[in-house]
Write a protein that holds these residues in place. Structure first.
Motif, PDB file in Angstrom:
ATOM      1  N   PRO A   1      41.551  12.351  51.468  1.00  5.04           N
ATOM      2  CA  PRO A   1      40.176  12.849  51.308  1.00  5.04           C
ATOM      3  C   PRO A   1      40.119  14.363  51.064  1.00  5.04           C
ATOM      4  O   PRO A   1      39.260  14.838  50.312  1.00  5.04           O
ATOM      5  CB  PRO A   1      39.509  12.493  52.645  1.00  5.04           C
ATOM      6  N   VAL A   2      41.031  15.112  51.686  1.00  9.89           N
ATOM      7  CA  VAL A   2      41.073  16.560  51.488  1.00  9.89           C
ATOM      8  C   VAL A   2      41.469  16.875  50.055  1.00  9.89           C
ATOM      9  O   VAL A   2      40.851  17.724  49.393  1.00  9.89           O
ATOM     10  CB  VAL A   2      42.049  17.221  52.481  1.00  9.89           C
ATOM     11  N   MET A   3      42.510  16.188  49.559  1.00  5.78           N
ATOM     12  CA  MET A   3      42.944  16.409  48.179  1.00  5.78           C
ATOM     13  C   MET A   3      41.827  16.093  47.190  1.00  5.78           C
ATOM     14  O   MET A   3      41.569  16.860  46.258  1.00  5.78           O
ATOM     15  CB  MET A   3      44.189  15.570  47.870  1.00  5.78           C
ATOM     16  N   LYS A   4      41.173  14.964  47.384  1.00  3.43           N
ATOM     17  CA  LYS A   4      40.097  14.567  46.476  1.00  3.43           C
ATOM     18  C   LYS A   4      38.948  15.569  46.503  1.00  3.43           C
ATOM     19  O   LYS A   4      38.370  15.897  45.464  1.00  3.43           O
ATOM     20  CB  LYS A   4      39.595  13.174  46.840  1.00  3.43           C
ATOM     21  N   ALA A   5      38.637  16.070  47.699  1.00  2.00           N
ATOM     22  CA  ALA A   5      37.553  17.050  47.833  1.00  2.00           C
ATOM     23  C   ALA A   5      37.901  18.350  47.110  1.00  2.00           C
ATOM     24  O   ALA A   5      37.050  18.939  46.424  1.00  2.00           O
ATOM     25  CB  ALA A   5      37.268  17.317  49.308  1.00  2.00           C
ATOM     26  N   LYS A   6      39.157  18.796  47.250  1.00  2.00           N
ATOM     27  CA  LYS A   6      39.599  20.027  46.584  1.00  2.00           C
ATOM     28  C   LYS A   6      39.570  19.862  45.066  1.00  2.00           C
ATOM     29  O   LYS A   6      39.093  20.740  44.336  1.00  2.00           O
ATOM     30  CB  LYS A   6      41.011  20.411  47.024  1.00  2.00           C
ATOM     31  N   ILE A   7      40.090  18.736  44.590  1.00  2.00           N
ATOM     32  CA  ILE A   7      40.120  18.467  43.144  1.00  2.00           C
ATOM     33  C   ILE A   7      38.705  18.380  42.584  1.00  2.00           C
ATOM     34  O   ILE A   7      38.405  18.963  41.532  1.00  2.00           O
ATOM     35  CB  ILE A   7      40.900  17.173  42.845  1.00  2.00           C
ATOM     36  N   PHE A   8      37.837  17.689  43.293  1.00  2.00           N
ATOM     37  CA  PHE A   8      36.446  17.553  42.847  1.00  2.00           C
ATOM     38  C   PHE A   8      35.769  18.916  42.770  1.00  2.00           C
ATOM     39  O   PHE A   8      35.073  19.229  41.792  1.00  2.00           O
ATOM     40  CB  PHE A   8      35.681  16.642  43.809  1.00  2.00           C
ATOM     41  N   SER A   9      35.992  19.740  43.776  1.00  2.00           N
ATOM     42  CA  SER A   9      35.389  21.077  43.798  1.00  2.00           C
ATOM     43  C   SER A   9      35.888  21.929  42.633  1.00  2.00           C
ATOM     44  O   SER A   9      35.110  22.641  41.993  1.00  2.00           O
ATOM     45  CB  SER A   9      35.710  21.781  45.128  1.00  2.00           C
ATOM     46  N   VAL A  10      37.183  21.848  42.349  1.00  2.00           N
ATOM     47  CA  VAL A  10      37.757  22.620  41.248  1.00  2.00           C
ATOM     48  C   VAL A  10      37.212  22.154  39.908  1.00  2.00           C
ATOM     49  O   VAL A  10      36.899  22.967  39.036  1.00  2.00           O
ATOM     50  CB  VAL A  10      39.303  22.536  41.275  1.00  2.00           C
ATOM     51  N   VAL A  11      37.074  20.846  39.737  1.00  4.78           N
ATOM     52  CA  VAL A  11      36.501  20.312  38.489  1.00  4.78           C
ATOM     53  C   VAL A  11      35.084  20.832  38.286  1.00  4.78           C
ATOM     54  O   VAL A  11      34.708  21.285  37.195  1.00  4.78           O
ATOM     55  CB  VAL A  11      36.508  18.764  38.491  1.00  4.78           C
ATOM     56  N   ILE A  12      34.293  20.780  39.338  1.00  2.00           N
ATOM     57  CA  ILE A  12      32.896  21.227  39.247  1.00  2.00           C
ATOM     58  C   ILE A  12      32.813  22.722  38.953  1.00  2.00           C
ATOM     59  O   ILE A  12      32.079  23.155  38.050  1.00  2.00           O
ATOM     60  CB  ILE A  12      32.138  20.917  40.563  1.00  2.00           C
ATOM     61  N   LEU A  13      33.591  23.522  39.697  1.00  2.00           N
ATOM     62  CA  LEU A  13      33.450  24.978  39.624  1.00  2.00           C
ATOM     63  C   LEU A  13      34.184  25.615  38.452  1.00  2.00           C
ATOM     64  O   LEU A  13      33.759  26.664  37.959  1.00  2.00           O
ATOM     65  CB  LEU A  13      33.927  25.610  40.933  1.00  2.00           C
ATOM     66  N   THR A  14      35.302  25.027  38.017  1.00  2.00           N
ATOM     67  CA  THR A  14      36.082  25.684  36.956  1.00  2.00           C
ATOM     68  C   THR A  14      35.937  25.020  35.588  1.00  2.00           C
ATOM     69  O   THR A  14      36.390  25.587  34.588  1.00  2.00           O
ATOM     70  CB  THR A  14      37.587  25.739  37.313  1.00  2.00           C
ATOM     71  N   ILE A  15      35.336  23.842  35.527  1.00  2.00           N
ATOM     72  CA  ILE A  15      35.164  23.171  34.229  1.00  2.00           C
ATOM     73  C   ILE A  15      33.697  22.897  33.925  1.00  2.00           C
ATOM     74  O   ILE A  15      33.145  23.415  32.946  1.00  2.00           O
ATOM     75  CB  ILE A  15      35.976  21.855  34.176  1.00  2.00           C
ATOM     76  N   ILE A  16      33.054  22.108  34.775  1.00  2.00           N
ATOM     77  CA  ILE A  16      31.679  21.692  34.480  1.00  2.00           C
ATOM     78  C   ILE A  16      30.703  22.866  34.535  1.00  2.00           C
ATOM     79  O   ILE A  16      29.905  23.070  33.609  1.00  2.00           O
ATOM     80  CB  ILE A  16      31.240  20.567  35.448  1.00  2.00           C
ATOM     81  N   LEU A  17      30.767  23.665  35.605  1.00  2.00           N
ATOM     82  CA  LEU A  17      29.854  24.804  35.733  1.00  2.00           C
ATOM     83  C   LEU A  17      30.033  25.816  34.597  1.00  2.00           C
ATOM     84  O   LEU A  17      29.034  26.241  33.987  1.00  2.00           O
ATOM     85  CB  LEU A  17      30.029  25.472  37.103  1.00  2.00           C
ATOM     86  N   PRO A  18      31.265  26.219  34.265  1.00  2.00           N
ATOM     87  CA  PRO A  18      31.424  27.153  33.132  1.00  2.00           C
ATOM     88  C   PRO A  18      30.912  26.597  31.807  1.00  2.00           C
ATOM     89  O   PRO A  18      30.363  27.348  30.996  1.00  2.00           O
ATOM     90  CB  PRO A  18      32.942  27.381  33.083  1.00  2.00           C
ATOM     91  N   ILE A  19      31.080  25.298  31.582  1.00  2.00           N
ATOM     92  CA  ILE A  19      30.576  24.697  30.337  1.00  2.00           C
ATOM     93  C   ILE A  19      29.051  24.767  30.294  1.00  2.00           C
ATOM     94  O   ILE A  19      28.454  25.127  29.263  1.00  2.00           O
ATOM     95  CB  ILE A  19      31.060  23.239  30.200  1.00  2.00           C
ATOM     96  N   LEU A  20      28.418  24.443  31.412  1.00  2.00           N
ATOM     97  CA  LEU A  20      26.947  24.507  31.474  1.00  2.00           C
ATOM     98  C   LEU A  20      26.468  25.945  31.274  1.00  2.00           C
ATOM     99  O   LEU A  20      25.490  26.195  30.550  1.00  2.00           O
ATOM    100  CB  LEU A  20      26.456  23.965  32.815  1.00  2.00           C
ATOM    101  N   LEU A  21      27.163  26.884  31.896  1.00  2.00           N
ATOM    102  CA  LEU A  21      26.785  28.294  31.752  1.00  2.00           C
ATOM    103  C   LEU A  21      27.029  28.782  30.329  1.00  2.00           C
ATOM    104  O   LEU A  21      26.277  29.614  29.815  1.00  2.00           O
ATOM    105  CB  LEU A  21      27.574  29.153  32.743  1.00  2.00           C
TER     106      LEU A  21
END
Length: 202
Positions: free
Chosen positions: A37-57
């Motif tokens: 669960p920790v690994m999945k949470a870290k990976i999910f956070s990185v996807v959101i913050l370093t890929i999805i958020l920058p694309i939206l911005l």
């Protein structure tokens, strides 16, 4: 055909995916027990913050005519995205990859932040560095550090990354996105911070 392949290389190995590749590489190689669960949470956070958020911005900045393409061709249009990305990476360091949880990944992202700030500093002075090479060489050096740190054989990964680095550099030159000097500047901007930070976690 060759143009399509080289354009695909630039797209597939876009700088946005390199932090995620670093995290995935770490979790695949570390001998330490980390709850799933920790690994999945870290990976999910990185996807959101370093890929999805920058694309939206990016689309927001494009809408208000602050940037032209996702490749940020001029130093002027790089300044605001690099500043925003620095804030995002700082947030990751404070909330997601803290040093008391996973030290190696904390220093990986700290290296990313330093490279990002160096690239921003260069852009402010009208100096263009290849962000593709910054991201790719940063990941490459981190992978080397992981191999040394955990005493594991990653020769295959190193060989593959050398081929990928060559392909990225060739792609950027062929597409007239960068000069040799800009590629070299990008290489050292991505590589040196990770190398220097080895002193703190190796």
């Amino acid at each position: 055909m060759r143009d399509s392949i080289l354009k695909s290389i630039s797209f597939i190995f876009h700088p946005l995916i390199m932090p995620l590749l670093g995290v995935l590489f770490y979790f695949s190689k570390t001998p330490r027990f980390i709850p799933e669960p920790v690994m999945k949470a870290k990976i999910f956070s990185v996807v959101i913050l370093t890929i999805i958020l920058p694309i939206l911005l990016f689309f927001l900045l494009k809408t208000i005519n602050k940037v032209d393409t996702i490749y940020l061709k001029t130093t002027k249009e790089r300044i605001l995205p690099l500043l925003i990305n620095s804030v995002i990476i700082t947030l990751i360091l404070l909330r997601v990859m803290t040093p008391n949880e996973i030290e190696e990944l904390f220093y990986f992202f700290l290296g990313i932040l330093i490279s990002n700030l160096l690239c921003l500093f260069l852009a402010l002075y009208g100096i263009k560095a290849s962000i593709h090479m910054i991201a790719a060489t940063g990941f490459f050096m981190f992978a080397v550090g992981i191999g040394i740190h955990f005493k594991i054989n990653i020769n295959g990964t190193i060989a593959l990354m050398m081929i990928i680095l060559g392909a990225i550099a060739t792609s950027r030159l062929h597409l007239n996105a960068h000069t040799n000097q800009e590629l070299i500047t990008g290489t050292f901007t991505g590589l040196l911070p990770q190398l220097i930070l080895f002193n703190f976690w190796l």
